[in-house]
Design a protein around this motif. Structure first.
Motif, short mmCIF file in Angstrom:
data_model
loop_
_atom_site.label_atom_id
_atom_site.label_comp_id
_atom_site.label_asym_id
_atom_site.label_seq_id
_atom_site.Cartn_x
_atom_site.Cartn_y
_atom_site.Cartn_z
N VAL A 103 -5.20 -3.95 -4.30
CA VAL A 103 -5.71 -2.65 -3.48
C VAL A 103 -6.52 -1.30 -3.85
CG1 VAL A 103 -5.31 -1.18 -1.91
CG2 VAL A 103 -3.80 -2.95 -1.71
N LEU B 2 -1.76 -9.07 -3.38
CA LEU B 2 -2.74 -8.27 -2.79
C LEU B 2 -2.81 -7.64 -3.90
CD1 LEU B 2 -4.11 -7.46 -0.05
CD2 LEU B 2 -1.98 -6.10 0.35
N VAL C 241 -2.90 -2.74 -8.59
CA VAL C 241 -3.75 -1.75 -6.98
C VAL C 241 -4.61 -1.66 -8.76
CG1 VAL C 241 -4.21 0.97 -7.36
CG2 VAL C 241 -2.05 -0.33 -6.31
N ALA D 180 1.24 -3.47 -2.65
CA ALA D 180 -0.12 -4.05 -3.17
C ALA D 180 1.20 -4.30 -4.94
CB ALA D 180 -1.14 -2.93 -3.93
N PHE E 270 0.35 0.23 2.11
CA PHE E 270 -1.30 0.09 1.38
C PHE E 270 -0.56 -0.17 -0.29
CE2 PHE E 270 -3.42 -1.51 5.32
CZ PHE E 270 -3.37 -2.39 5.05
N GLN E 271 -0.32 1.06 -0.50
CA GLN E 271 -0.43 1.35 -1.79
C GLN E 271 1.04 0.64 -2.40
OE1 GLN E 271 -0.75 5.23 -2.03
NE2 GLN E 271 -2.86 5.67 -3.13
N VAL F 104 -7.65 -5.49 -0.52
CA VAL F 104 -7.81 -4.91 0.57
C VAL F 104 -9.07 -3.12 0.26
CG1 VAL F 104 -6.84 -2.94 2.60
CG2 VAL F 104 -5.79 -5.66 2.45
N VAL G 221 -7.89 2.17 -3.06
CA VAL G 221 -8.12 3.36 -2.21
C VAL G 221 -9.59 4.10 -2.28
CG1 VAL G 221 -6.80 5.24 -0.59
CG2 VAL G 221 -5.28 3.24 -1.64
N VAL H 143 1.01 -3.19 7.59
CA VAL H 143 0.72 -4.36 6.27
C VAL H 143 0.38 -5.82 6.68
CG1 VAL H 143 -0.05 -5.49 4.23
CG2 VAL H 143 0.75 -3.28 4.07
#
Ligand code: UDP
Length: 418
Positions: free
Chosen positions: A231, A229, A315, A312, A308-309, A262, A233, A218
């Protein structure tokens, strides 16, 4: 069409997640189908949910003793531009669907149909792109085996012109599978099966990763590990509402200025619109600080998605129309606090206020994200509940069992017919 090579897998590796009894039960059903020849046909070997599903399902079907092949359609950008319009129209978006598109669609399906050689007991055709192959084979030497259309879309409110075209192609099928019964159009005259898709707990995308790996991945993309953060996806697609996510992010950031956002979005071969919508999203994000757009063209693969998941704090999946939304289960499986659109298959996955939040607007999305960021205990308890819900309902072995049971039922129909 090309055959997609898949790695070997063993159903036994799933016992820690679903228990030995489930594994035994599935192997028992599999014994009755030993050697059955199965063909899956889809549009692309990677990018998007169908490819993700088949990567997990095909190796396990082989492990059970079935003789499985997975073929994907030839790359053809003009065709995929048309099928994206068809996809949108079938999910109820106003679109222009004209006879020239039907002609091009049929031409490509005809070319691909030539590559279906060999005999199969079951052919599973995924989504609208290759759906005409069954009727094309019917016109010629005829198709062998049972043909099943696996629809991953929500067809509850399709554009009439697009639906009447698709419906005419579906007459050739022996069955159609939908994620929920409300997705199946009432005038479809084919036997209907209902079961949702699944995520793969042993894929590199969903296995646990050490904190060091997560941090290295990350921070390698410029994310500050000491700041919160958010995220999302998903493919760059208007129905995944990345612009709405940026709107919600701006509201939350006015309260928590250190927040980062992100987007991870893979570019799928069968989604030429993705490149355009990436640029639209980048344009919207250009004056908003701390928004990162990352794609598979920057080396984002399964491990990076996983990292990234896991990294986070919250999410988001702010879809405004959705088939199932595998990314929601992927995040819940990682015990994440999830805020997601109250559409499509997402309410199957999230029990509102128990295993995440379902939202209907940008403002509501911002409110729930802010709530989660300010309440670490709620993040933890809902994340735990989400993991359990996914374990019980949305892992690959359950999906495999649904397919095997369906094949078994269809084989017995075959012998009765004879
Ligand atoms: N995905 C990915 N990389 C990305 C974006 C998405 O691997 O940059 C994967 C994601 O993890 C999920 C799938 O693509 O497994 C998307 O499936 P989903 O059902 O959420 O949406 P679809 O694309 O099928 O509409």
């Amino acid at each position: 069409m090309e055959c997609v090579p898949v790695p070997r897998a063993s159903l036994d590796d799933y016992a820690p997640f679903v228990g030995f009894d489930a594994i035994k039960r599935i192997r028992n059903i599999g014994r009755d189908l030993e050697g059955a020849r199965v063909l899956h046909i889809s549009s692309t070997p990677y990018g998007g949910g169908v490819a993700e599903l088949l990567q997990a399902l095909v190796p396990l079907m082989k492990d059970i003793g079935l003789d499985v092949t997975w073929q994907v359609m030839d790359k053809d950008t003009d065709f995929f531009t048309i099928t994206k319009i068809l996809h949108n129209a079938l999910q109820g978006m106003g679109a222009i669907w004209v006879p020239e598109m039907e002609t091009k669609y049929m031409e490509s399906n005809r070319l691909n149909a030539k590559d279906i050689t060999g005999d199969f007991d079951f052919v599973v055709v995924h989504d609208p792109q290759p759906a005409a192959i069954a009727s094309i084979l019917d016109e010629g030497s005829g198709r062998k085996g049972k043909w099943i259309w696996r629809c991953h879309l929500d067809l509850s409110n399709p554009m009439p012109e697009a639906w009447s075209f698709m419906k005419s192609l579906l007459d050739s099928y022996d069955a159609a599978i939908f994620t929920t019964s409300v997705y199946a159009p009432s005038d479809l005259d084919v036997h209907i099966e209902v079961f949702p898709p699944s995520i793969d707990p042993v894929s590199p995308k969903n296995l646990p990763l050490g904190k060091e790996v997560v941090n290295t991945v990350v921070s390698g993309y410029g994310i500050d590990l000491n700041r919160p953060l958010l995220v999302q996806v998903s493919r760059f697609d208007p129905w995944k509402d990345p612009l709405g996510v940026i709107g919600a992010f701006e509201i939350v950031k006015s309260e928590i200025p250190t927040l980062q956002l992100v987007f991870l979005g893979s570019m799928a071969i069968d989604d030429p619109e993705g490149f355009h919508y990436y640029r639209v999203t980048a344009e919207r994000a250009k004056d908003v600080p701390d928004v990162f757009l990352l794609t598979n063209t920057q080396g984002i693969g399964n491990i990076a998605v996983n990292a990234f998941q896991l990294a986070a704090d919250v999410v988001v999946q702010k879809s405004i129309r959705e088939g199932f939304g595998l990314v929601v289960s992927e995040a819940l499986w990682k015990r994440k606090a999830v805020v997601a659109g109250n559409v499509g298959g997402i309410p199957l996955q999230i029990e509102d206020g128990v295993s995440g939040f379902l939202v209907n607007s940008i403002e509501e999305c911002a409110e729930k994200v802010l709530f989660f960021l300010n309440n670490p205990e709620a993040r933890e308890s809902m994340g735990r509940a989400g993991r359990e819900r996914v374990r019980e309902r949305f892992l690959t072995p359950r999906n495999l069992e649904n397919y095997l049971e369906m094949f078994k039922r269809m084989s017995s129909e075959k012998s009765e017919d004879v």
